[in-house]
Scaffold this active site. Structure first.
Site, PDB file in Angstrom:
ATOM      1  N   SER A   1     -10.862  -1.034   3.776  1.00 19.37           N
ATOM      2  CA  SER A   1      -9.986  -1.401   4.902  1.00 19.37           C
ATOM      3  C   SER A   1      -9.380  -0.137   5.478  1.00 19.37           C
ATOM      4  O   SER A   1      -8.733   0.623   4.759  1.00 19.37           O
ATOM      5  CB  SER A   1      -8.864  -2.316   4.426  1.00 19.37           C
TER       6      SER A   1
ATOM      7  N   ARG B   1       0.822  -1.229   0.000  1.00 17.25           N
ATOM      8  CA  ARG B   1       0.000   0.000   0.000  1.00 17.25           C
ATOM      9  C   ARG B   1       0.853   1.276   0.000  1.00 17.25           C
ATOM     10  O   ARG B   1       0.421   2.326   0.461  1.00 17.25           O
ATOM     11  CB  ARG B   1      -0.949   0.048   1.215  1.00 17.25           C
TER      12      ARG B   1
ATOM     13  N   GLU C   1      -4.553   2.724   6.750  1.00 19.35           N
ATOM     14  CA  GLU C   1      -4.252   2.595   5.315  1.00 19.35           C
ATOM     15  C   GLU C   1      -4.764   3.827   4.584  1.00 19.35           C
ATOM     16  O   GLU C   1      -4.236   4.222   3.559  1.00 19.35           O
ATOM     17  CB  GLU C   1      -4.925   1.322   4.777  1.00 19.35           C
TER      18      GLU C   1
HETATM   19  C1  LIG Z   1     -15.590  -0.306  -0.050  1.00 21.03           C
HETATM   20  C2  LIG Z   1     -14.135  -0.068  -0.321  1.00 21.03           C
HETATM   21  C3  LIG Z   1     -13.296  -1.151  -0.501  1.00 21.03           C
HETATM   22  C4  LIG Z   1     -11.929  -0.958  -0.755  1.00 21.03           C
HETATM   23  N1  LIG Z   1     -11.130  -2.049  -0.927  1.00 21.03           N
HETATM   24  C5  LIG Z   1      -9.816  -1.886  -1.192  1.00 21.03           C
HETATM   25  C6  LIG Z   1      -8.970  -3.022  -1.409  1.00 21.03           C
HETATM   26  O1  LIG Z   1      -9.406  -4.175  -1.389  1.00 21.03           O
HETATM   27  N2  LIG Z   1      -7.660  -2.803  -1.665  1.00 21.03           N
HETATM   28  C7  LIG Z   1      -7.133  -1.534  -1.735  1.00 21.03           C
HETATM   29  O2  LIG Z   1      -5.929  -1.413  -1.982  1.00 21.03           O
HETATM   30  N3  LIG Z   1      -7.914  -0.442  -1.532  1.00 21.03           N
HETATM   31  C8  LIG Z   1      -9.233  -0.593  -1.269  1.00 21.03           C
HETATM   32  N4  LIG Z   1     -10.023   0.498  -1.054  1.00 21.03           N
HETATM   33  C9  LIG Z   1      -9.434   1.835  -1.121  1.00 21.03           C
HETATM   34  C10 LIG Z   1      -9.599   2.516  -2.500  1.00 21.03           C
HETATM   35  O3  LIG Z   1     -10.388   1.752  -3.344  1.00 21.03           O
HETATM   36  C11 LIG Z   1      -8.229   2.721  -3.158  1.00 21.03           C
HETATM   37  O4  LIG Z   1      -7.383   3.479  -2.342  1.00 21.03           O
HETATM   38  C12 LIG Z   1      -8.353   3.387  -4.524  1.00 21.03           C
HETATM   39  O5  LIG Z   1      -7.107   3.420  -5.144  1.00 21.03           O
HETATM   40  C13 LIG Z   1      -8.949   4.790  -4.432  1.00 21.03           C
HETATM   41  O6  LIG Z   1      -9.154   5.244  -5.744  1.00 21.03           O
HETATM   42  P1  LIG Z   1      -9.677   6.718  -6.052  1.00 21.03           P
HETATM   43  O7  LIG Z   1      -9.644   6.847  -7.540  1.00 21.03           O
HETATM   44  O8  LIG Z   1     -10.949   6.952  -5.313  1.00 21.03           O
HETATM   45  O9  LIG Z   1      -8.483   7.574  -5.435  1.00 21.03           O
HETATM   46  P2  LIG Z   1      -8.492   8.750  -4.363  1.00 21.03           P
HETATM   47  O10 LIG Z   1      -8.882   8.186  -3.031  1.00 21.03           O
HETATM   48  O11 LIG Z   1      -9.193   9.915  -4.916  1.00 21.03           O
HETATM   49  O12 LIG Z   1      -6.919   9.060  -4.359  1.00 21.03           O
HETATM   50  C14 LIG Z   1      -5.990   8.291  -3.659  1.00 21.03           C
HETATM   51  C15 LIG Z   1      -4.642   9.031  -3.681  1.00 21.03           C
HETATM   52  O13 LIG Z   1      -4.123   8.996  -5.004  1.00 21.03           O
HETATM   53  C16 LIG Z   1      -3.912  10.306  -5.490  1.00 21.03           C
HETATM   54  N5  LIG Z   1      -4.271  10.298  -6.913  1.00 21.03           N
HETATM   55  C17 LIG Z   1      -5.404   9.793  -7.461  1.00 21.03           C
HETATM   56  N6  LIG Z   1      -5.380   9.930  -8.810  1.00 21.03           N
HETATM   57  C18 LIG Z   1      -4.202  10.526  -9.106  1.00 21.03           C
HETATM   58  C19 LIG Z   1      -3.583  10.951 -10.346  1.00 21.03           C
HETATM   59  N7  LIG Z   1      -4.167  10.798 -11.520  1.00 21.03           N
HETATM   60  N8  LIG Z   1      -2.337  11.538 -10.266  1.00 21.03           N
HETATM   61  C20 LIG Z   1      -1.738  11.711  -9.072  1.00 21.03           C
HETATM   62  N9  LIG Z   1      -2.266  11.346  -7.884  1.00 21.03           N
HETATM   63  C21 LIG Z   1      -3.481  10.765  -7.902  1.00 21.03           C
HETATM   64  C22 LIG Z   1      -4.809  11.210  -4.647  1.00 21.03           C
HETATM   65  O14 LIG Z   1      -4.287  12.523  -4.577  1.00 21.03           O
HETATM   66  C23 LIG Z   1      -4.757  10.497  -3.303  1.00 21.03           C
HETATM   67  O15 LIG Z   1      -3.572  10.855  -2.599  1.00 21.03           O
HETATM   68  C24 LIG Z   1     -11.402   0.351  -0.819  1.00 21.03           C
HETATM   69  C25 LIG Z   1     -12.253   1.447  -0.655  1.00 21.03           C
HETATM   70  C26 LIG Z   1     -13.601   1.248  -0.413  1.00 21.03           C
HETATM   71  C27 LIG Z   1     -14.499   2.454  -0.258  1.00 21.03           C
END
Ligand SMILES: Cc1cc2nc3c(=O)[nH]c(=O)nc-3n(C[C@H](O)[C@H](O)[C@H](O)COP(=O)(O)OP(=O)(O)OC[C@H]3O[C@@H](n4cnc5c(N)ncnc54)[C@H](O)[C@@H]3O)c2cc1C
Length: 254
Positions: free
Chosen positions: A154, A80, A250
């Site tokens: 998580s 992560r 996380e």
């Molecule tokens: C129900 C649920 C289940 C989940 N299960 C998992 C799992 O099994 N495994 C897991 O690893 N995670 C899990 N997550 C967490 C989440 O899915 C991940 O962290 C995912 O990558 C978030 O994606 P997002 O596009 O919403 O990113 P955001 O939360 O919007 O961004 C995450 C980070 O990345 C940066 N970022 C995003 N896009 C860019 C870009 N284009 N350029 C530069 N920086 C960027 C943002 O600034 C931020 O710091 C879960 C979340 C939920 C709500």
């Protein structure tokens, strides 16, 4: 090698790869979010991680507007973690991620209850589609839908401890779940420790611990950011007091 724009929904990537016979992403099915974040967060689930697929990342350096290309090794991926979360934080806007899939399907069924769930359906050697659908079913049964109950998935990382720490705890807690990382390191599910501390299903104010998965903190309605912080800090304290292990969020707290 398949390149996707950073705004593509991650699960669409998995769905497309499975239907085209490009393998390696099956266990990462249904993780919410987009391609750009997959490279920042090194998303992972059921023994698979984005870093095992990422070949390179294309980004714009925000200060200069220059387009840069980082290879997997440049991004210093770990559980992560990536350089994008530390020294590169807010420095780059990721525009594309290229994933390297495999033409050979080598299912990894050893994590969690994947094998058990497949066997319950009479499947011993799954196809990629069957594995994806089983992962989706397991996730839907265990994880609350953020559209219904606010949550960030998580909340804590699973701590990796030395074998000595693991052996001390395993002697004390018979049947303690664990995953061997290498000869010297063992991963212990944080959700199990939180449950052992009596937190599963409990609330503190309007924030609480999900009743089916103790690793997930939920908003029971109207919880503020500080209520979530109070809850997670208390959980960290309780886990430390009971197991001597410090767990870490996380999620990114902003
Ligand atoms: C129900 C649920 C289940 C989940 N299960 C998992 C799992 O099994 N495994 C897991 O690893 N995670 C899990 N997550 C967490 C989440 O899915 C991940 O962290 C995912 O990558 C978030 O994606 P997002 O596009 O919403 O990113 P955001 O939360 O919007 O961004 C995450 C980070 O990345 C940066 N970022 C995003 N896009 C860019 C870009 N284009 N350029 C530069 N920086 C960027 C943002 O600034 C931020 O710091 C879960 C979340 C939920 C709500």
């Amino acid at each position: 090698f398949v390149s996707y724009g950073s705004g593509v929904t991650w699960d669409d990537v998995v769905a497309e790869s499975v239907s085209n016979g490009w393998h390696g992403a099956e266990n990462l099915s249904l993780i919410p979010g987009e391609v750009g974040a997959s490279a920042v967060q090194n998303i992972g689930a059921y023994g698979a991680e984005a870093k095992d697929l990422i070949f390179d990342v294309e980004a714009v350096e925000i200060a200069t507007g220059n387009v840069v290309r980082m290879f997997n090794a440049d991004c210093q991926y770990a559980y992560r973690q990536s350089r994008f979360k530390h020294e590169w934080k807010n420095k780059y806007l990721i525009t594309h991620v290229t994933y390297r899939f495999s033409r050979t399907f080598t299912p990894d069924l050893d994590y969690g209850n994947i094998r058990h769930s497949l066997e319950a359906k009479g499947i011993v050697t799954p196809t990629a589609e069957e594995l994806r659908h089983t992962i989706i079913e397991i996730r839907q049964a265990k994880l609350p839908d953020p559209k219904v109950m606010g949550n960030a998935g998580s909340f804590f990382m699973n701590p990796v401890v030395g074998r000595d720490v693991y052996e001390r705890l395993a002697a004390q807690y018979e049947g303690m779940p664990h995953y061997v990382v290498d000869n010297e390191h063992i991963k212990i599910p944080a959700g199990w420790m939180i449950e052992q501390c009596g937190w599963k299903g409990r609330s503190l104010g309007r924030a609480g611990v999900h009743d089916r998965q103790a690793l997930v903190l939920v908003n029971r309605g109207g919880a503020t950011g500080s209520e979530v912080v109070t809850l997670y800090e208390q959980i960290i304290k309780d886990v430390k007091a009971k197991f001597g292990i410090e767990i870490h969020p996380e999620v990114n707290v902003i």
